[in-house]
Design a protein around this motif. Sequence first.
Motif, PDB file in Angstrom:
ATOM      1  N   LYS A   1       2.087   2.655   2.594  1.00 33.98           N
ATOM      2  CA  LYS A   1       1.783   3.505   3.748  1.00 33.98           C
ATOM      3  C   LYS A   1       2.502   3.075   5.027  1.00 33.98           C
ATOM      4  CE  LYS A   1      -2.750   4.743   1.902  1.00 33.98           C
ATOM      5  NZ  LYS A   1      -4.233   4.691   2.099  1.00 33.98           N
TER       6      LYS A   1
ATOM      7  N   SER B   1       0.844  -1.196   0.000  1.00 33.73           N
ATOM      8  CA  SER B   1       0.000   0.000   0.000  1.00 33.73           C
ATOM      9  C   SER B   1       0.877   1.244   0.000  1.00 33.73           C
ATOM     10  CB  SER B   1      -0.905   0.028   1.233  1.00 33.73           C
ATOM     11  OG  SER B   1      -0.150   0.303   2.412  1.00 33.73           O
TER      12      SER B   1
ATOM     13  N   ARG C   1       7.612   2.092  -5.799  1.00 33.88           N
ATOM     14  CA  ARG C   1       6.931   3.387  -5.833  1.00 33.88           C
ATOM     15  C   ARG C   1       7.348   4.234  -7.047  1.00 33.88           C
ATOM     16  NH1 ARG C   1       4.671   5.543  -1.333  1.00 33.88           N
ATOM     17  NH2 ARG C   1       6.136   4.464   0.067  1.00 33.88           N
TER      18      ARG C   1
ATOM     19  N   THR D   1       5.792   2.440   7.243  1.00 28.69           N
ATOM     20  CA  THR D   1       7.165   2.942   7.361  1.00 28.69           C
ATOM     21  C   THR D   1       7.867   2.245   8.533  1.00 28.69           C
ATOM     22  OG1 THR D   1       6.696   4.719   8.950  1.00 28.69           O
ATOM     23  CG2 THR D   1       6.316   5.205   6.612  1.00 28.69           C
TER      24      THR D   1
ATOM     25  N   GLY E   1      -2.985   5.064  -6.717  1.00 27.65           N
ATOM     26  CA  GLY E   1      -2.493   4.613  -5.427  1.00 27.65           C
ATOM     27  C   GLY E   1      -1.638   3.370  -5.584  1.00 27.65           C
TER      28      GLY E   1
ATOM     29  N   GLN F   1     -11.076   2.035   2.212  1.00 29.76           N
ATOM     30  CA  GLN F   1     -10.127   1.059   1.682  1.00 29.76           C
ATOM     31  C   GLN F   1     -10.809   0.100   0.715  1.00 29.76           C
ATOM     32  OE1 GLN F   1      -8.105  -0.937   4.882  1.00 29.76           O
ATOM     33  NE2 GLN F   1      -6.891   0.851   5.450  1.00 29.76           N
TER      34      GLN F   1
ATOM     35  N   THR G   1       6.041   2.836  11.766  1.00 27.69           N
ATOM     36  CA  THR G   1       4.686   2.325  11.962  1.00 27.69           C
ATOM     37  C   THR G   1       4.641   1.409  13.182  1.00 27.69           C
ATOM     38  OG1 THR G   1       4.188   2.432   9.598  1.00 27.69           O
ATOM     39  CG2 THR G   1       2.783   1.011  10.946  1.00 27.69           C
TER      40      THR G   1
END
Length: 328
Positions: free
Chosen positions: A212, A210, A256, A214, A264, A291, A217
């Motif tokens: 998102k 996703s 990415r 790191t 996304g 989501q 996290t």
Amino acid sequence: MHYHNFGRTGRPVSNIGFGAWQIGGSWGSVSEEDGRAALHAALDSGINFVDTADVYGDGRSEKIIADVLADRGGQKPFVATKAGRRLNPHTADGYNLENLEAFVDRSLKNLRMERLDLVQLHCPPTEAFYRPEVFEALDALKAKGKIANYGVSVEKVEEALKAIEFPGVASVQIIYNIFRQRPASLFFPEAKRRNIAVIVRVPLASGLLSGKITRETVFDKEDHRNFNRKGDAFDVGETFAGVPFEIALDAVEEVRKHVPRGTGMAAFALRWILMNEAVTVAIPGARNAEQAKANASASDLPVIGADVMAAMEEIYRTRIAPHVHQRW
């Protein structure tokens, strides 16, 4: 939303489904309200394939699905569940008619169904795939009218190849994503040749893809991404696709670079999966309605170009494959 026939069953299913593990448990706190909203959003988006298991929240996931379908009425989606992980100890000997029938009866009650659309053996020990009596038990449950179809959920490519030797197996659920590419080289062509439905789980590598997550996290203590990183609770391949966390995060940054502007990363990663024609349905999970809608959008993304597909293969070959390729 695009649809494919579910293997030999001939039943059309959306190529993006709804994975209901997250609304059951082991993903941190997800309220029943959010779980229902996520499933409603998925179904509103054209998704008509829902995958769950009797152990997701000890039946919570199945019961939430039953509630939502009762609220909506009308034509029901294809609901797949799984059986076997309630066994303690979890051994091949436990995969017998008596136990499987008890699990099926419990799921029938939880889902409020007269017949289950699909029951999958839930990642049984490898030995179970070498016991014809296991599949004979499933044939017996089908003959009794308790299940319409059966399949298997597997950890290893070798298990998938063995399972489809049994003529009654309609589907195989397996991990496949940008970080777990091995199924495409041998299993997928054989599944396509035999018209076996392929259900792709862990499509976003437990959220890594996703984009998102790191290094900072923090995962809830009840989230398997916290407690199963070394395989302490179940197969480590189910958590972050088995890739060491730090190595995976570096690879995510390489992925990415190739995600089209305005798309996304999660939707891109799902569209990558759908590029393989052997895939029938990918089943990302969702913690909320937002989501679920974002996942559904992947079905309508444009084809990924050959140069980007080659880049994903190279990232896997150089960064990921040494850690996972021969393990599963």
